[in-house]
Motif scaffolding. Structure first.
Motif, PDB file in Angstrom:
ATOM      1  N   LEU A  44     -58.892  76.371   3.812  1.00  0.00           N
ATOM      2  CA  LEU A  44     -57.439  76.317   3.597  1.00  0.00           C
ATOM      3  C   LEU A  44     -57.103  76.528   2.127  1.00  0.00           C
ATOM      4  N   ALA A  45     -57.959  76.002   1.242  1.00  0.00           N
ATOM      5  CA  ALA A  45     -57.734  76.216  -0.188  1.00  0.00           C
ATOM      6  C   ALA A  45     -57.886  77.687  -0.549  1.00  0.00           C
ATOM      7  N   HIS A  46     -58.838  78.360   0.093  1.00  0.00           N
ATOM      8  CA  HIS A  46     -59.025  79.788  -0.151  1.00  0.00           C
ATOM      9  C   HIS A  46     -57.792  80.572   0.296  1.00  0.00           C
ATOM     10  N   LEU A  47     -57.279  80.232   1.471  1.00  0.00           N
ATOM     11  CA  LEU A  47     -56.053  80.877   1.936  1.00  0.00           C
ATOM     12  C   LEU A  47     -54.890  80.561   1.005  1.00  0.00           C
ATOM     13  N   GLY A  48     -54.800  79.290   0.558  1.00  0.00           N
ATOM     14  CA  GLY A  48     -53.730  78.881  -0.344  1.00  0.00           C
ATOM     15  C   GLY A  48     -53.768  79.619  -1.667  1.00  0.00           C
ATOM     16  N   HIS A  49     -54.970  79.973  -2.114  1.00  0.00           N
ATOM     17  CA  HIS A  49     -55.092  80.778  -3.344  1.00  0.00           C
ATOM     18  C   HIS A  49     -54.315  82.074  -3.209  1.00  0.00           C
ATOM     19  N   TRP A  50     -54.524  82.783  -2.103  1.00  0.00           N
ATOM     20  CA  TRP A  50     -53.829  84.053  -1.910  1.00  0.00           C
ATOM     21  C   TRP A  50     -52.340  83.849  -1.658  1.00  0.00           C
ATOM     22  N   LEU A  51     -52.009  82.820  -0.893  1.00  0.00           N
ATOM     23  CA  LEU A  51     -50.600  82.555  -0.616  1.00  0.00           C
ATOM     24  C   LEU A  51     -49.851  82.231  -1.898  1.00  0.00           C
ATOM     25  N   GLY A  52     -50.481  81.470  -2.782  1.00  0.00           N
ATOM     26  CA  GLY A  52     -49.862  81.140  -4.065  1.00  0.00           C
ATOM     27  C   GLY A  52     -49.608  82.369  -4.915  1.00  0.00           C
ATOM     28  N   ILE A  53     -50.519  83.348  -4.862  1.00  0.00           N
ATOM     29  CA  ILE A  53     -50.302  84.601  -5.593  1.00  0.00           C
ATOM     30  C   ILE A  53     -49.076  85.321  -5.048  1.00  0.00           C
ATOM     31  N   GLY A  54     -48.949  85.371  -3.724  1.00  0.00           N
ATOM     32  CA  GLY A  54     -47.786  86.011  -3.129  1.00  0.00           C
ATOM     33  C   GLY A  54     -46.492  85.325  -3.501  1.00  0.00           C
ATOM     34  N   ILE A  55     -46.490  83.998  -3.464  1.00  0.00           N
ATOM     35  CA  ILE A  55     -45.282  83.253  -3.808  1.00  0.00           C
ATOM     36  C   ILE A  55     -44.952  83.426  -5.288  1.00  0.00           C
ATOM     37  N   ALA A  56     -45.952  83.448  -6.147  1.00  0.00           N
ATOM     38  CA  ALA A  56     -45.708  83.652  -7.578  1.00  0.00           C
ATOM     39  C   ALA A  56     -45.015  84.993  -7.819  1.00  0.00           C
ATOM     40  N   LEU A  69     -50.658  73.264   1.333  1.00  0.00           N
ATOM     41  CA  LEU A  69     -49.611  73.365   0.312  1.00  0.00           C
ATOM     42  C   LEU A  69     -50.110  72.976  -1.079  1.00  0.00           C
ATOM     43  N   ALA A  70     -51.006  72.014  -1.167  1.00  0.00           N
ATOM     44  CA  ALA A  70     -51.488  71.606  -2.498  1.00  0.00           C
ATOM     45  C   ALA A  70     -52.222  72.754  -3.202  1.00  0.00           C
ATOM     46  N   PRO A  71     -53.184  73.421  -2.563  1.00  0.00           N
ATOM     47  CA  PRO A  71     -53.816  74.562  -3.247  1.00  0.00           C
ATOM     48  C   PRO A  71     -52.868  75.734  -3.436  1.00  0.00           C
ATOM     49  N   THR A  72     -51.912  75.874  -2.543  1.00  0.00           N
ATOM     50  CA  THR A  72     -50.906  76.939  -2.721  1.00  0.00           C
ATOM     51  C   THR A  72     -50.094  76.688  -3.979  1.00  0.00           C
ATOM     52  N   ARG A  73     -49.689  75.448  -4.186  1.00  0.00           N
ATOM     53  CA  ARG A  73     -48.911  75.120  -5.389  1.00  0.00           C
ATOM     54  C   ARG A  73     -49.742  75.351  -6.649  1.00  0.00           C
ATOM     55  N   ARG A  74     -51.008  74.978  -6.615  1.00  0.00           N
ATOM     56  CA  ARG A  74     -51.862  75.179  -7.795  1.00  0.00           C
ATOM     57  C   ARG A  74     -52.006  76.659  -8.123  1.00  0.00           C
ATOM     58  N   SER A  75     -52.235  77.452  -7.107  1.00  0.00           N
ATOM     59  CA  SER A  75     -52.358  78.896  -7.326  1.00  0.00           C
ATOM     60  C   SER A  75     -51.048  79.482  -7.827  1.00  0.00           C
ATOM     61  N   PHE A  76     -49.953  79.077  -7.226  1.00  0.00           N
ATOM     62  CA  PHE A  76     -48.636  79.546  -7.665  1.00  0.00           C
ATOM     63  C   PHE A  76     -48.402  79.233  -9.138  1.00  0.00           C
ATOM     64  N   GLU A  77     -48.689  78.010  -9.531  1.00  0.00           N
ATOM     65  CA  GLU A  77     -48.447  77.617 -10.925  1.00  0.00           C
ATOM     66  C   GLU A  77     -49.346  78.365 -11.892  1.00  0.00           C
TER      67      GLU A  77
END
Length: 336
Positions: free
Chosen positions: A242-254, A279-287
């Motif tokens: 899920l963290a791996h997926l969140g990494h990519w999702l965060g890039i898209g949201i950024a 959501l936690a790894p997504t937020r980290r990637s986004f930031e």
């Protein structure tokens, strides 16, 4: 002071459908968005256009029989949907192309109808029913990845209705995963439910005695749902996927935030049910990837309020909006 609305206006209600890659969800709402009925999802035969139309018609007929106050029909459909024509140009996860969905439904039901992209419809529902930021984005993570935008309190669709295809944002052009649209590099094959299943199968193959393989009955049978279930039990391997997926999702949201400077991002869809494990790894990637992090107020990234009902609820609200706008204009014609 009493309401000036007529009894008919107060009773007005709309049917909403959410036609996805694997199912059709449906229900009825009133003008305030209150859910009057929701029906169990039915399978969506993505490879059979006529079967999709038949399934939709059966749902509509049943809801109309039980709700005589229905005045409009709204559909949120996966794929590129021309607005306001309501024609599905193409849908990567469905077999039909160039489908005049709105006109077919209007002809068969006699109801004024709107057909919009499913993520647009879900975005509108989240905006109308509680996430009322004037500048907000909605990201849906399920069979595919979709997006919707509200800019200055208006739903943004682009010039012809096919804007905000977040899942087809290019984030990894030198990668190996080909999207259903045919292009290598899209966000969708990196941050969708099928992507989570692929990550999970790869991880389970290296841990054949681990929880993922055990839950699924073998590494090759792991799905995105398996990963989410294992993650909810605290399994570190599942949470890493899920963290791996969140990494990519965060890039898209950024990238979305860099372009549109929204004040709120809402994440929905089946994969988002994993909650903070996603959501936690997504937020980290986004930031990490958002531009000028230290010089701007970052938007909140929140889970959906409405869950899986957002698509059909939003479609029904869009139909009522259009119906009321035409009524105010004194028009009895079909929606334009």
């Amino acid at each position: 002071m009493g309401s000036s609305a007529t009894p008919h206006e107060r009773a007005a209600r709309s049917i909403g459908l959410d036609v996805g890659g694997t199912k059709i969800a449906a229900g009825v709402v009133d003008a305030k968005g209150h859910v009057l009925e929701r029906v169990p999802q039915v399978p969506c035969p993505a490879d059979d256009q006529e079967a999709v139309l038949r399934a939709a018609s059966r749902l509509i007929d049943g809801l109309r029989d039980r709700h005589p106050g229905v005045v409009a029909l709204g559909v949120g459909a996966a794929g590129l949907v021309s607005w306001p024509e309501g024609r599905i140009r193409t849908a990567p996860n469905n077999a039909y192309h160039d489908l005049p969905f709105r006109h077919l439904l209007e002809d068969s039901t006699g109801l004024p109808t709107v057909v919009d992209n499913d993520a647009n419809a879900a975005c509108w529902a989240e905006y109308r029913m509680g996430n009322s930021a004037s500048y907000m984005a909605f990201v849906t993570v399920g069979t595919g990845v979709g997006g919707g935008l509200v800019l200055d309190d208006r739903l943004f669709r682009g010039r012809t209705g096919i804007g905000t295809e977040l899942g087809h944002m290019i984030v990894d052009p030198h990668g190996r995963q080909r999207c259903g649209c045919g292009i290598v590099g899209c966000l969708e094959p990196l941050a969708s439910g099928p992507a989570l299943g692929r990550y999970g199968r790869s991880a389970a193959a290296t841990e054949p005695q681990g929880l993922l393989a055990t839950l699924a009955g073998g590494a090759s049978r792991v799905t995105g749902e398996t990963v989410s279930t294992a993650a909810s039990s605290g399994d570190p391997t599942a949470r890493a996927q899920l963290a791996h997926l969140g990494h990519w999702l965060g890039i898209g949201i950024a990238t979305l935030v860099n372009l549109f400077d929204v004040e709120l991002v809402v994440v929905g869809g089946g994969v988002a049910d994993a909650g903070d494990a996603l959501l936690a790894p997504t937020r980290r990637s986004f930031e990490h990837y958002v531009t000028a992090r230290g010089h701007r107020q970052l938007p909140s990234i929140r889970p959906s309020l409405l869950g899986p009902g957002a698509g059909w609820i939003g479609a029904a609200l869009l139909a009522l909006d259009a119906y009321e706008e035409n009524a105010l204009c004194g028009s009895s014609a079909a929606l334009t």
